[in-house]
Design a protein around this motif. Sequence first.
Motif, short mmCIF file in Angstrom:
data_model
loop_
_atom_site.label_atom_id
_atom_site.label_comp_id
_atom_site.label_asym_id
_atom_site.label_seq_id
_atom_site.Cartn_x
_atom_site.Cartn_y
_atom_site.Cartn_z
N GLN A 3 -23.78 -0.50 -0.31
CA GLN A 3 -22.44 -1.04 -0.10
C GLN A 3 -21.46 0.09 0.12
O GLN A 3 -21.51 1.12 -0.57
CB GLN A 3 -21.98 -1.87 -1.31
N VAL A 4 -20.57 -0.11 1.08
CA VAL A 4 -19.53 0.87 1.38
C VAL A 4 -18.19 0.15 1.28
O VAL A 4 -17.99 -0.89 1.93
CB VAL A 4 -19.72 1.45 2.79
N VAL A 5 -17.30 0.67 0.45
CA VAL A 5 -16.01 0.00 0.21
C VAL A 5 -14.87 0.99 0.41
O VAL A 5 -14.81 2.02 -0.26
CB VAL A 5 -15.95 -0.58 -1.21
N GLU A 6 -13.96 0.64 1.31
CA GLU A 6 -12.76 1.44 1.54
C GLU A 6 -11.63 0.92 0.66
O GLU A 6 -11.57 -0.26 0.34
CB GLU A 6 -12.30 1.40 3.01
N SER A 7 -10.72 1.82 0.32
CA SER A 7 -9.54 1.43 -0.45
C SER A 7 -8.43 2.43 -0.19
O SER A 7 -8.66 3.52 0.37
CB SER A 7 -9.87 1.38 -1.95
N GLY A 8 -7.21 2.07 -0.60
CA GLY A 8 -6.10 3.00 -0.52
C GLY A 8 -5.16 2.81 0.64
O GLY A 8 -4.17 3.54 0.76
N GLY A 9 -5.44 1.85 1.50
CA GLY A 9 -4.53 1.62 2.62
C GLY A 9 -3.21 1.05 2.15
O GLY A 9 -3.03 0.71 0.98
N GLY A 10 -2.25 0.96 3.07
CA GLY A 10 -0.96 0.40 2.72
C GLY A 10 0.07 0.66 3.79
O GLY A 10 -0.27 1.01 4.92
N LEU A 11 1.33 0.48 3.40
CA LEU A 11 2.47 0.66 4.31
C LEU A 11 3.18 1.95 3.95
O LEU A 11 3.48 2.20 2.77
CB LEU A 11 3.41 -0.53 4.18
N VAL A 12 3.46 2.77 4.96
CA VAL A 12 4.13 4.04 4.73
C VAL A 12 5.07 4.31 5.90
O VAL A 12 4.82 3.85 7.02
CB VAL A 12 3.10 5.18 4.57
N GLN A 13 6.14 5.03 5.64
CA GLN A 13 7.07 5.38 6.71
C GLN A 13 6.53 6.54 7.54
O GLN A 13 5.74 7.36 7.04
CB GLN A 13 8.43 5.75 6.13
N LYS A 87 2.13 8.88 11.91
CA LYS A 87 2.91 8.39 13.04
C LYS A 87 2.66 6.89 13.21
O LYS A 87 1.60 6.40 12.80
CB LYS A 87 2.48 9.11 14.32
N PRO A 88 3.59 6.18 13.82
CA PRO A 88 3.35 4.75 14.05
C PRO A 88 2.05 4.47 14.80
O PRO A 88 1.39 3.47 14.54
CB PRO A 88 4.57 4.33 14.88
N GLU A 89 1.65 5.38 15.66
CA GLU A 89 0.41 5.18 16.42
C GLU A 89 -0.84 5.37 15.56
O GLU A 89 -1.96 5.13 16.02
CB GLU A 89 0.35 6.11 17.64
N ASP A 90 -0.68 5.80 14.32
CA ASP A 90 -1.81 5.87 13.40
C ASP A 90 -2.10 4.51 12.76
O ASP A 90 -3.09 4.35 12.05
CB ASP A 90 -1.56 6.88 12.28
N THR A 91 -1.22 3.54 13.00
CA THR A 91 -1.41 2.20 12.46
C THR A 91 -2.71 1.60 12.97
O THR A 91 -2.95 1.54 14.18
CB THR A 91 -0.23 1.29 12.84
N THR A 111 -9.80 -0.89 5.69
CA THR A 111 -8.55 -0.93 4.93
C THR A 111 -7.39 -0.72 5.91
O THR A 111 -7.45 0.14 6.78
CB THR A 111 -8.54 0.11 3.80
N GLN A 112 -6.36 -1.54 5.77
CA GLN A 112 -5.24 -1.52 6.71
C GLN A 112 -4.28 -0.39 6.38
O GLN A 112 -3.84 -0.26 5.23
CB GLN A 112 -4.50 -2.86 6.68
N VAL A 113 -3.93 0.39 7.39
CA VAL A 113 -2.90 1.42 7.28
C VAL A 113 -1.81 1.07 8.29
O VAL A 113 -2.09 0.94 9.49
CB VAL A 113 -3.47 2.82 7.56
N THR A 114 -0.59 0.92 7.79
CA THR A 114 0.54 0.59 8.66
C THR A 114 1.62 1.64 8.49
O THR A 114 2.05 1.92 7.37
CB THR A 114 1.11 -0.80 8.32
N VAL A 115 2.04 2.23 9.61
CA VAL A 115 3.07 3.27 9.59
C VAL A 115 4.30 2.72 10.31
O VAL A 115 4.24 2.41 11.50
CB VAL A 115 2.57 4.55 10.27
N SER A 116 5.39 2.61 9.58
CA SER A 116 6.62 2.08 10.16
C SER A 116 7.47 3.22 10.72
O SER A 116 7.48 4.33 10.20
CB SER A 116 7.39 1.31 9.11
N SER A 117 8.19 2.91 11.77
CA SER A 117 9.02 3.94 12.42
C SER A 117 10.43 3.95 11.85
O SER A 117 10.80 3.11 11.06
CB SER A 117 9.09 3.66 13.92
#
Length: 117
Positions: A3-13, A87-91, A111-117
Amino acid sequence: QVQVVESGGGLVQAGGSLRVSCAASGRTFSTYEMKWYRQAPGKEREFVAGIWWIGGRTYYSDSVKGRFTISRDVAKNTAYLQMNSLKPEDTAIYYCKLRESGGGDYWGQGTQVTVSS
């Protein structure tokens, strides 16, 4: 099974940092390498970074070189991706793939990573 489990993603500026983790567990296995990939909406999955389990050699895509750092903790069967100057393009959804020494590949759920501009 492995099993492979990712964690730690989130929303960052934009300009911020985030660290994602990839933990492997299950039956006895021997890791050859771990790689991070990402997939943005409407785009194909792309390679981001990789690390050899023995020796720790690392390699990166040009788009993240100098900003992202991949590392590993062999005792914990865990790989990390430290992402700086985001950067936003890393989303994207970030996926981890483990390759066994015997050649088997195992993917995590992402895991979702969202970068806001």
